[in-house]
Scaffold this motif. Structure first.
Motif, PDB file in Angstrom:
ATOM      1  N   THR A   1      -8.412   0.993   0.367  1.00  0.00           N
ATOM      2  CA  THR A   1      -8.199   1.290  -0.895  1.00  0.00           C
ATOM      3  C   THR A   1      -9.359   1.256  -2.122  1.00  0.00           C
ATOM      4  OG1 THR A   1      -5.890   0.215  -0.619  1.00  0.00           O
ATOM      5  CG2 THR A   1      -6.650   0.690  -2.843  1.00  0.00           C
TER       6      THR A   1
ATOM      7  N   ALA B   1      -6.795  -3.237   4.425  1.00  0.00           N
ATOM      8  CA  ALA B   1      -6.064  -2.606   3.300  1.00  0.00           C
ATOM      9  C   ALA B   1      -6.895  -2.469   1.979  1.00  0.00           C
ATOM     10  CB  ALA B   1      -4.628  -3.184   3.122  1.00  0.00           C
TER      11      ALA B   1
ATOM     12  N   ILE C   1      -1.709   4.181   3.141  1.00  0.00           N
ATOM     13  CA  ILE C   1      -2.328   3.782   4.294  1.00  0.00           C
ATOM     14  C   ILE C   1      -1.466   4.041   5.592  1.00  0.00           C
ATOM     15  CG2 ILE C   1      -3.623   2.030   5.533  1.00  0.00           C
ATOM     16  CD1 ILE C   1      -4.712   0.913   2.870  1.00  0.00           C
TER      17      ILE C   1
ATOM     18  N   ASP D   1      -9.668  -0.873  11.418  1.00  0.00           N
ATOM     19  CA  ASP D   1      -9.310   0.071  10.446  1.00  0.00           C
ATOM     20  C   ASP D   1     -10.597   1.213  10.604  1.00  0.00           C
ATOM     21  OD1 ASP D   1     -11.646  -0.492   8.210  1.00  0.00           O
ATOM     22  OD2 ASP D   1     -10.778  -2.387   8.456  1.00  0.00           O
TER      23      ASP D   1
ATOM     24  N   VAL E   1       0.919  -1.279  -0.114  1.00  0.00           N
ATOM     25  CA  VAL E   1      -0.236   0.051  -0.068  1.00  0.00           C
ATOM     26  C   VAL E   1       0.882   1.285  -0.023  1.00  0.00           C
ATOM     27  CG1 VAL E   1      -1.863  -1.246   1.102  1.00  0.00           C
ATOM     28  CG2 VAL E   1      -0.207   0.022   2.608  1.00  0.00           C
TER      29      VAL E   1
END
Length: 378
Positions: free
Chosen positions: A263, A259, A227, A302, A223
């Motif tokens: 994204t 992730a 991130i 997250d 990433v």
């Protein structure tokens, strides 16, 4: 004035006072304005507030949907009739934590209400995990059988495509056979992933932070700076007994899902995409029928869009995914691996926050386990 003095002032009968003090049921006494006059120690613990701070506080500050419950309490006081409400959310005004309870209201007079609160979180968790483990056992057998059935004809399809390619001279026709071969290989890899969760484990002593760091480096490389990955480790954790490769697979599946969700569906511009990895110790956890003095807790959180509520309860079932490019196999495989470790994966999600909790006994037992109850991290 200390708490004991406050209580003895309200409960003059010493035997009754001792009884209330030692009940595990949370008990509150409200006045005509529905403000707290008395709370026993169980109520203090449930509401995370001492009696001194609770006294003269309106109870509705703890309710989700306070107006409806306020009307219910006022009706009980007016009609002098008891009633019970099921699965009500209590919130902690000082934090984002909440608790599910059943409560019973009993009028003692025209100016006093007795409220009994029964916490349900533990029972709901046990029921949820019982259902999860039962479903996982059934779907595991289904997936393994399906994987075998998929692999059996794939060898024949691939072999026939290779033989056909040797007989073709036109380049455009060879492209078709290449597609057949590549798709057969992709399906075979998918079937191998379905079967991989039941490989025998190679247990050894390991440091869980080595697992977390290896996975973090992999994901950070994927990433880049898009991130932020924040580490919040407890360096005092002892080594645990597990299979490093399989634990890497578990953490990698969860972290990569986080992730990819950030994204594919970016969060609001004012909130930078980030993932937090935490390690903690839980004390006195019961997983299945085994009580563990210490359990390793790994949290991966997250700040993405969250998991659709329609699939949240089934995210550990095969072929269930909320991502456009997902296969729906990563989490079921991770859960199966954790069952082999005697552990468990839990998930909580709401818009702006998704939290996966991985629980690994430091000394796992051989059986899969069925339910989980734990005390908060110390």
């Amino acid at each position: 004035m200390n708490n004991t003095a406050d209580r003895s002032f309200l409960i003059t009968d010493s035997a009754a006072a001792r009884l209330l003090e030692n009940l595990t049921t949370a008990v509150l006494l409200l006045d005509a304005h529905l403000c707290v006059q008395y709370a026993n120690p169980a109520a203090e613990q449930l509401l995370a507030t001492s009696l001194i701070h609770l006294q003269q506080q309106p109870l509705n500050i703890f309710w989700d949907g306070a107006d409806a419950h306020l009307s219910s309490l006022q009706h009980a006081l007016l009609t002098q009739q008891s009633h019970t409400q099921r699965e009500v959310r209590l919130r902690d005004p000082g934090s984002f934590r909440s608790t599910t309870v059943d409560y019973t209201v009993t009028p003692l007079s025209s100016t006093q209400l007795l409220v009994e609160l029964q916490p349900l979180d533990r029972l709901l968790r046990i029921n949820r995990e019982d259902s999860l483990f039962a479903a996982n056992q059934a779907t595991r057998a289904l997936v393994r059988g399906m994987a075998h059935e998929i692999k059996n004809p794939l060898g024949g399809i691939r072999g026939a495509a290779q033989l056909l390619a040797r007989e073709l001279s036109r380049a455009e026709l060879l492209e078709y056979t290449e597609v057949i071969i590549s798709e057969a290989d992709r399906l075979r890899n998918l079937a191998d992933r379905m079967l991989d969760a039941r490989k025998p484990l190679a247990f050894k002593r390991l440091n869980i932070h080595q697992v977390l760091e290896r996975v973090r480096l992999v994901i950070q490389a994927e990433v880049g700076n898009a991130i932020g990955i924040i580490r919040d480790y407890d360096p005092s954790l002892p080594e645990l007994w597990g299979d490093m490769d399989q634990l890497i697979q578990v953490i990698l599946n969860i972290l990569r899902n986080a992730a990819q969700s950030l994204t594919e569906m970016p969060v609001r511009a004012q909130s930078l995409p980030r993932i937090i990895i935490r390690s903690r110790v839980l004390r006195q956890c019961t997983i299945g029928t085994h009580r563990h003095p210490l359990v390793c807790l790994i949290e991966i959180e997250d700040n993405g869009p969250g998991i659709d509520a329609a699939i949240l309860e089934t995210v550990f079932y095969p072929m269930v995914t909320g991502r456009s490019q997902g296969t729906g196999l990563g989490l079921p495989i991770a859960q199966s691996i954790m069952q082999q470790h005697g552990g468990l994966i839990e998930c909580e999600s709401r818009p702006g926050s998704t939290l996966f909790r991985v629980l690994i006994p430091f000394e796992p037992h051989a059986d899969d386990g069925a339910t989980l109850t734990c005390h908060d991290p110390s």
